[in-house]
Design a protein around this motif. Structure first.
Motif, short mmCIF file in Angstrom:
data_model
loop_
_atom_site.label_atom_id
_atom_site.label_comp_id
_atom_site.label_asym_id
_atom_site.label_seq_id
_atom_site.Cartn_x
_atom_site.Cartn_y
_atom_site.Cartn_z
N PRO A 160 0.81 -1.23 0.00
CA PRO A 160 0.00 0.00 0.00
C PRO A 160 0.84 1.27 0.00
O PRO A 160 0.38 2.31 -0.48
N ASP A 161 2.08 1.16 0.55
CA ASP A 161 2.94 2.35 0.62
C ASP A 161 4.01 2.36 -0.46
O ASP A 161 5.02 3.06 -0.34
N HIS A 162 3.79 1.63 -1.54
CA HIS A 162 4.77 1.60 -2.63
C HIS A 162 4.75 2.94 -3.35
O HIS A 162 3.70 3.55 -3.57
N GLU A 163 5.93 3.42 -3.78
CA GLU A 163 6.02 4.74 -4.40
C GLU A 163 5.28 4.80 -5.74
O GLU A 163 4.85 5.89 -6.16
N LEU A 169 -1.51 8.18 -7.53
CA LEU A 169 -2.36 9.09 -6.77
C LEU A 169 -2.10 10.55 -7.16
O LEU A 169 -3.03 11.36 -7.23
N VAL A 170 -0.84 10.88 -7.42
CA VAL A 170 -0.51 12.23 -7.89
C VAL A 170 -1.16 12.48 -9.26
O VAL A 170 -1.72 13.56 -9.51
N CYS A 171 -1.09 11.48 -10.14
CA CYS A 171 -1.74 11.60 -11.45
C CYS A 171 -3.23 11.85 -11.29
O CYS A 171 -3.82 12.69 -11.99
N GLN A 178 -2.80 11.66 0.24
CA GLN A 178 -2.44 10.24 0.32
C GLN A 178 -1.07 10.00 -0.30
O GLN A 178 -0.25 9.26 0.25
N ALA A 179 -0.83 10.61 -1.45
CA ALA A 179 0.46 10.44 -2.12
C ALA A 179 1.59 11.00 -1.26
O ALA A 179 2.65 10.37 -1.13
N ALA A 210 8.51 17.57 -2.60
CA ALA A 210 8.36 18.99 -2.94
C ALA A 210 7.37 19.19 -4.08
O ALA A 210 6.51 20.10 -4.03
N LYS A 211 7.45 18.36 -5.10
CA LYS A 211 6.54 18.50 -6.24
C LYS A 211 5.08 18.25 -5.84
O LYS A 211 4.17 18.96 -6.31
N THR A 212 4.87 17.27 -4.97
CA THR A 212 3.51 17.01 -4.52
C THR A 212 3.01 18.13 -3.61
O THR A 212 1.84 18.52 -3.68
#
Length: 210
Positions: A56-59, A65-67, A87-88, A104-106
């Motif tokens: 569940p915590d895989h990058e 999620l960011v997408c 969440q991301a 930073a990007k998120t």
């Protein structure tokens, strides 16, 4: 990508992680083309397969999620986008710590979403942390630093924190003056600076920008 996905689906089935990776790329292309609903279908399918095959915590889950968050923001579904970015961000911080460029990007995307929804205090918190991480790891990334500074300035202005707004507008202005093809942005930030100086009664300074 569409043809590649069909080939993977035929060869290994819908639940294979390779098919998920391909359908995510297809979703990014569709988003760029403005087909946001079709893109979201791709992202949801990708996330379904990733959650079936990965931790569940895989990058990679965070990336999808960011997408999804970006897609929802493009579709003016900012509250839903905020949830995806949050969440991301939780996954990325768990995987990489706080001082990471992906974090930073998120944070930048989350800050923008907060800003649009009028949550200016939360936007400033995101922008401030994003700026700290970016300057620590990618201080020559003037494009991102100027984008963060401008967003933070607008959020401070909306909160009537005019001195802080001027400081961050100035930072964006310095970068855009040294860059090419930023005439439109220069015009906007100069007008912003002039109007903020007017709001605090600094008419002579305002005249330098307007």
């Amino acid at each position: 990508f569409s043809e590649a996905y069909r080939l993977y689906e035929a060869a290994v089935g819908q639940d294979d992680i390779r098919a998920a990776n391909t359908v995510q790329k297809l979703g990014k292309v569709l988003d760029a083309l403005g087909s946001h609903e079709a893109a979201m279908q791709c992202f949801r399918e990708c996330l379904r397969v990733q959650r079936k095959n990965l931790r569940p915590d895989h990058e990679d889950v965070a990336d999808t999620l960011v997408c999804m968050g970006s897609n929802m923001s493009l579709s003016d579904r900012f509250e839903d986008g905020i949830k995806c970015f949050q969440q991301a961000l939780s996954i990325q911080r768990s995987a990489h710590g706080d001082n990471n460029v992906l974090v930073a990007k998120t944070l930048l995307s989350l800050g923008k979403a907060y800003q649009v929804t009028g949550a200016f205090d939360k936007a400033c918190v995101c922008y401030k942390e994003c700026l700290r991480v970016t300057k620590a790891h990618d201080k020559d990334n003037s494009k991102m630093i100027s984008e963060i500074s401008f967003g933070m300035a607008e959020s401070h202005e909306a909160n009537d924190n005019y001195r802080a707004a001027i400081s961050h507008f100035d930072e964006a202005l310095k970068i855009w003056r040294l860059s090419e093809n930023h005439e439109q942005r220069l015009a906007i930030v100069l007008q912003k600076l002039g109007l903020v100086h007017l709001k605090i009664g600094e008419n002579e300074k305002a005249a330098d920008f307007l």
